[in-house]
Write a protein that holds these residues in place. Structure first.
Motif, PDB file in Angstrom:
ATOM      1  N   VAL A  52       0.839  -1.202   0.000  1.00 45.73           N
ATOM      2  CA  VAL A  52       0.000   0.000   0.000  1.00 45.73           C
ATOM      3  C   VAL A  52       0.875   1.254   0.000  1.00 45.73           C
ATOM      4  CG1 VAL A  52      -1.746   1.299   1.264  1.00 45.73           C
ATOM      5  CG2 VAL A  52      -1.913  -1.189   1.138  1.00 45.73           C
ATOM      6  N   ARG A  53       1.936   1.256   0.800  1.00 53.58           N
ATOM      7  CA  ARG A  53       2.850   2.415   0.819  1.00 53.58           C
ATOM      8  C   ARG A  53       3.453   2.660  -0.559  1.00 53.58           C
ATOM      9  NH1 ARG A  53       4.430   0.427   6.013  1.00 53.58           N
ATOM     10  NH2 ARG A  53       6.124  -0.751   5.051  1.00 53.58           N
ATOM     11  N   GLU A  54       3.900   1.577  -1.212  1.00 50.09           N
ATOM     12  CA  GLU A  54       4.509   1.725  -2.534  1.00 50.09           C
ATOM     13  C   GLU A  54       3.470   2.176  -3.561  1.00 50.09           C
ATOM     14  OE1 GLU A  54       7.406   1.814  -5.448  1.00 50.09           O
ATOM     15  OE2 GLU A  54       7.603   1.639  -3.260  1.00 50.09           O
ATOM     16  N   MET A  55       2.248   1.675  -3.450  1.00 50.57           N
ATOM     17  CA  MET A  55       1.179   2.123  -4.349  1.00 50.57           C
ATOM     18  C   MET A  55       1.017   3.627  -4.268  1.00 50.57           C
ATOM     19  SD  MET A  55      -1.692  -0.821  -3.559  1.00 50.57           S
ATOM     20  CE  MET A  55      -3.017   0.366  -3.862  1.00 50.57           C
ATOM     21  N   ARG A  56       0.965   4.146  -3.043  1.00 50.50           N
ATOM     22  CA  ARG A  56       0.765   5.587  -2.864  1.00 50.50           C
ATOM     23  C   ARG A  56       1.950   6.380  -3.413  1.00 50.50           C
ATOM     24  NH1 ARG A  56      -3.903   3.972  -2.815  1.00 50.50           N
ATOM     25  NH2 ARG A  56      -5.005   3.575  -0.866  1.00 50.50           N
ATOM     26  N   GLN A  57       3.167   5.862  -3.204  1.00 51.16           N
ATOM     27  CA  GLN A  57       4.348   6.553  -3.715  1.00 51.16           C
ATOM     28  C   GLN A  57       4.352   6.602  -5.233  1.00 51.16           C
ATOM     29  OE1 GLN A  57       7.740   4.586  -1.950  1.00 51.16           O
ATOM     30  NE2 GLN A  57       7.262   5.331   0.115  1.00 51.16           N
ATOM     31  N   ARG A  58       3.758   5.605  -5.855  1.00 48.19           N
ATOM     32  CA  ARG A  58       3.677   5.570  -7.318  1.00 48.19           C
ATOM     33  C   ARG A  58       2.482   6.346  -7.856  1.00 48.19           C
ATOM     34  NH1 ARG A  58       5.193  -0.651  -9.209  1.00 48.19           N
ATOM     35  NH2 ARG A  58       7.100  -0.881  -7.946  1.00 48.19           N
ATOM     36  N   GLY A  59       1.698   6.903  -6.962  1.00 51.00           N
ATOM     37  CA  GLY A  59       0.574   7.723  -7.390  1.00 51.00           C
ATOM     38  C   GLY A  59      -0.727   6.984  -7.591  1.00 51.00           C
ATOM     39  N   HIS A  60      -0.797   5.720  -7.188  1.00 51.96           N
ATOM     40  CA  HIS A  60      -2.042   4.964  -7.332  1.00 51.96           C
ATOM     41  C   HIS A  60      -3.007   5.336  -6.206  1.00 51.96           C
ATOM     42  CE1 HIS A  60      -0.455   2.533 -10.539  1.00 51.96           C
ATOM     43  NE2 HIS A  60       0.552   2.127  -9.797  1.00 51.96           N
ATOM     44  N   GLU A  61      -4.194   5.745  -6.566  1.00 50.36           N
ATOM     45  CA  GLU A  61      -5.213   6.120  -5.584  1.00 50.36           C
ATOM     46  C   GLU A  61      -6.229   5.000  -5.375  1.00 50.36           C
ATOM     47  OE1 GLU A  61      -6.877   9.791  -6.925  1.00 50.36           O
ATOM     48  OE2 GLU A  61      -5.046  10.937  -6.523  1.00 50.36           O
ATOM     49  N   THR A  62      -5.884   3.810  -5.803  1.00 57.52           N
ATOM     50  CA  THR A  62      -6.768   2.653  -5.665  1.00 57.52           C
ATOM     51  C   THR A  62      -7.153   2.442  -4.200  1.00 57.52           C
ATOM     52  OG1 THR A  62      -5.633   1.624  -7.524  1.00 57.52           O
ATOM     53  CG2 THR A  62      -6.990   0.193  -6.155  1.00 57.52           C
ATOM     54  N   ASP A  63      -8.416   2.165  -3.961  1.00 57.86           N
ATOM     55  CA  ASP A  63      -8.889   1.912  -2.603  1.00 57.86           C
ATOM     56  C   ASP A  63      -8.443   0.526  -2.140  1.00 57.86           C
ATOM     57  OD1 ASP A  63     -10.243   4.378  -2.329  1.00 57.86           O
ATOM     58  OD2 ASP A  63     -11.923   3.596  -3.498  1.00 57.86           O
ATOM     59  N   VAL A  64      -8.326   0.380  -0.818  1.00 57.12           N
ATOM     60  CA  VAL A  64      -7.817  -0.864  -0.241  1.00 57.12           C
ATOM     61  C   VAL A  64      -8.719  -1.319   0.899  1.00 57.12           C
ATOM     62  CG1 VAL A  64      -5.906  -1.962   1.001  1.00 57.12           C
ATOM     63  CG2 VAL A  64      -5.423  -0.322  -0.836  1.00 57.12           C
ATOM     64  N   ILE A  65      -9.058  -2.605   0.875  1.00 56.66           N
ATOM     65  CA  ILE A  65      -9.667  -3.278   2.017  1.00 56.66           C
ATOM     66  C   ILE A  65      -8.706  -4.380   2.433  1.00 56.66           C
ATOM     67  CG2 ILE A  65     -11.559  -4.726   2.837  1.00 56.66           C
ATOM     68  CD1 ILE A  65     -13.434  -3.278   0.969  1.00 56.66           C
ATOM     69  N   MET A  66      -8.224  -4.326   3.659  1.00 58.73           N
ATOM     70  CA  MET A  66      -7.336  -5.372   4.162  1.00 58.73           C
ATOM     71  C   MET A  66      -8.163  -6.630   4.449  1.00 58.73           C
ATOM     72  SD  MET A  66      -4.335  -3.968   4.125  1.00 58.73           S
ATOM     73  CE  MET A  66      -3.403  -5.229   5.022  1.00 58.73           C
ATOM     74  N   VAL A  67      -7.679  -7.761   3.953  1.00 61.26           N
ATOM     75  CA  VAL A  67      -8.334  -9.046   4.180  1.00 61.26           C
ATOM     76  C   VAL A  67      -7.245  -9.993   4.659  1.00 61.26           C
ATOM     77  CG1 VAL A  67      -9.666 -10.920   3.150  1.00 61.26           C
ATOM     78  CG2 VAL A  67     -10.013  -8.588   2.361  1.00 61.26           C
ATOM     79  N   THR A  68      -7.130 -10.173   5.977  1.00 60.76           N
ATOM     80  CA  THR A  68      -5.941 -10.804   6.519  1.00 60.76           C
ATOM     81  C   THR A  68      -6.203 -11.449   7.871  1.00 60.76           C
ATOM     82  OG1 THR A  68      -3.675 -10.350   7.290  1.00 60.76           O
ATOM     83  CG2 THR A  68      -5.282  -8.569   7.484  1.00 60.76           C
ATOM     84  N   ALA A  69      -5.309 -12.377   8.240  1.00 60.07           N
ATOM     85  CA  ALA A  69      -5.371 -12.985   9.566  1.00 60.07           C
ATOM     86  C   ALA A  69      -4.670 -12.132  10.607  1.00 60.07           C
ATOM     87  CB  ALA A  69      -4.738 -14.375   9.531  1.00 60.07           C
ATOM     88  N   ALA A  70      -3.954 -11.090  10.180  1.00 61.25           N
ATOM     89  CA  ALA A  70      -3.263 -10.204  11.117  1.00 61.25           C
ATOM     90  C   ALA A  70      -4.281  -9.422  11.928  1.00 61.25           C
ATOM     91  CB  ALA A  70      -2.340  -9.254  10.357  1.00 61.25           C
ATOM     92  N   ARG A  71      -4.265  -9.608  13.235  1.00 63.93           N
ATOM     93  CA  ARG A  71      -5.268  -8.965  14.076  1.00 63.93           C
ATOM     94  C   ARG A  71      -4.661  -8.181  15.230  1.00 63.93           C
ATOM     95  NH1 ARG A  71      -9.212 -13.352  15.619  1.00 63.93           N
ATOM     96  NH2 ARG A  71      -8.744 -14.137  13.551  1.00 63.93           N
ATOM     97  N   ASP A  72      -3.336  -8.029  15.257  1.00 61.36           N
ATOM     98  CA  ASP A  72      -2.731  -7.228  16.311  1.00 61.36           C
ATOM     99  C   ASP A  72      -3.066  -5.757  16.098  1.00 61.36           C
ATOM    100  OD1 ASP A  72       0.072  -5.987  14.953  1.00 61.36           O
ATOM    101  OD2 ASP A  72      -0.704  -7.845  14.067  1.00 61.36           O
ATOM    102  N   VAL A  73      -3.234  -5.047  17.187  1.00 61.62           N
ATOM    103  CA  VAL A  73      -3.692  -3.662  17.127  1.00 61.62           C
ATOM    104  C   VAL A  73      -2.732  -2.789  16.334  1.00 61.62           C
ATOM    105  CG1 VAL A  73      -4.195  -1.619  18.521  1.00 61.62           C
ATOM    106  CG2 VAL A  73      -4.998  -3.852  19.276  1.00 61.62           C
ATOM    107  N   ARG A  74      -1.427  -3.046  16.442  1.00 60.82           N
ATOM    108  CA  ARG A  74      -0.463  -2.217  15.731  1.00 60.82           C
ATOM    109  C   ARG A  74      -0.661  -2.297  14.221  1.00 60.82           C
ATOM    110  NH1 ARG A  74       5.645  -2.428  17.657  1.00 60.82           N
ATOM    111  NH2 ARG A  74       4.541  -1.527  19.437  1.00 60.82           N
ATOM    112  N   THR A  75      -0.916  -3.501  13.713  1.00 58.45           N
ATOM    113  CA  THR A  75      -1.142  -3.656  12.274  1.00 58.45           C
ATOM    114  C   THR A  75      -2.443  -2.992  11.848  1.00 58.45           C
ATOM    115  OG1 THR A  75       0.085  -5.751  12.246  1.00 58.45           O
ATOM    116  CG2 THR A  75      -1.404  -5.334  10.407  1.00 58.45           C
ATOM    117  N   VAL A  76      -3.474  -3.146  12.658  1.00 61.82           N
ATOM    118  CA  VAL A  76      -4.760  -2.510  12.342  1.00 61.82           C
ATOM    119  C   VAL A  76      -4.601  -0.991  12.307  1.00 61.82           C
ATOM    120  CG1 VAL A  76      -7.137  -2.174  13.092  1.00 61.82           C
ATOM    121  CG2 VAL A  76      -6.073  -4.425  13.326  1.00 61.82           C
TER     122      VAL A  76
END
Length: 229
Positions: free
Chosen positions: A70-94
């Protein structure tokens, strides 16, 4: 919207990616343009037409993380929307996902109804934004609330928020009152499950009960979206 919402599915597990892509394909108004299984593949696919409007982004990838993509997408100018779909559930990642502009966060494992609710809420948001121009406070509140709309609060133990939202959305899109059987046919739930959630939505004020009287026998219970909602 005049065209479907184009979706890129990113997941390190090819089987899971296929399942998620099949789920997306079942939601009206959405179309899967591709699948990617690594961070590099995801970034490469972003450059190819048709460019996705939305990315369903896994976090754990073999050559990086979903957030790094997602960070690289933004740096390249992509404004594509993102929905995270993941098993990562720690608060820091959220929290990091929120700070990087992810619109939603869906924790694995989930059922089709859970993903469908997120996608339909996203489509609602896009419809709110399609008009362009200026927005007053009511418009802004509606836009910011679009992705959280539909969450039925205070569910009793043993009830699924995703299933409650599925039933509620069936009522929202109906042209008139629906019976439990009609809800079941629209959602794929059993009649008993539909009836249980309709009663729950009625108790919590999300639905209103109406009666239809026939020539003989007991009146048929039918439900409609509550006016105050």
């Amino acid at each position: 919207m005049n065209r479907p919402i184009e979706v890129l599915v990113v997941d390190d597990d090819a089987r899971v990616a296929r399942v998620n892509a099949a789920y997306v394909g079942q939601v009206p108004g959405f179309h899967v343009v591709g699948q990617a299984h690594t961070a590099a593949d995801a970034l490469h696919r972003m450059e190819l037409p048709p460019h996705p409007d939305l990315v369903l982004m896994d976090h754990y990838l073999p050559d990086g993380t979903g957030l790094s993509v997602v960070r690289e997408m933004r740096q390249r100018g992509h404004e594509t929307d993102v929905i995270m779909v993941t098993a990562a559930r720690d608060v820091r990642t959220v929290q990091a996902a929120m700070r990087h502009g992810a619109l939603q966060y869906l924790v694995k494992p989930f059922a089709f109804a859970g993903l469908r609710t997120k996608l339909e809420a996203y489509a609602d948001l896009r419809r709110s934004l399609d008009g362009g121009g200026e927005a007053d406070q009511a418009d802004v509140d509606r836009m910011f609330g679009a992705l959280s709309a539909g969450a039925a609060p205070g569910l009793p133990k043993g009830h699924s928020p995703a299933t409650a939202d599925l039933v509620r959305r069936a009522l929202m899109t109906a042209e008139g009152p629906l019976s439990a059987q009609e809800i079941a046919e629209r959602t794929g739930l059993s009649r008993q499950t539909a009836q249980r959630y309709l009663k729950l939505l009625e108790r919590t004020g999300w639905a209103a009960l109406t009666l239809r009287y026939g020539e003989a026998g007991r009146p048929e219970h039918r439900y409609v979206r509550a006016a105050r909602r």
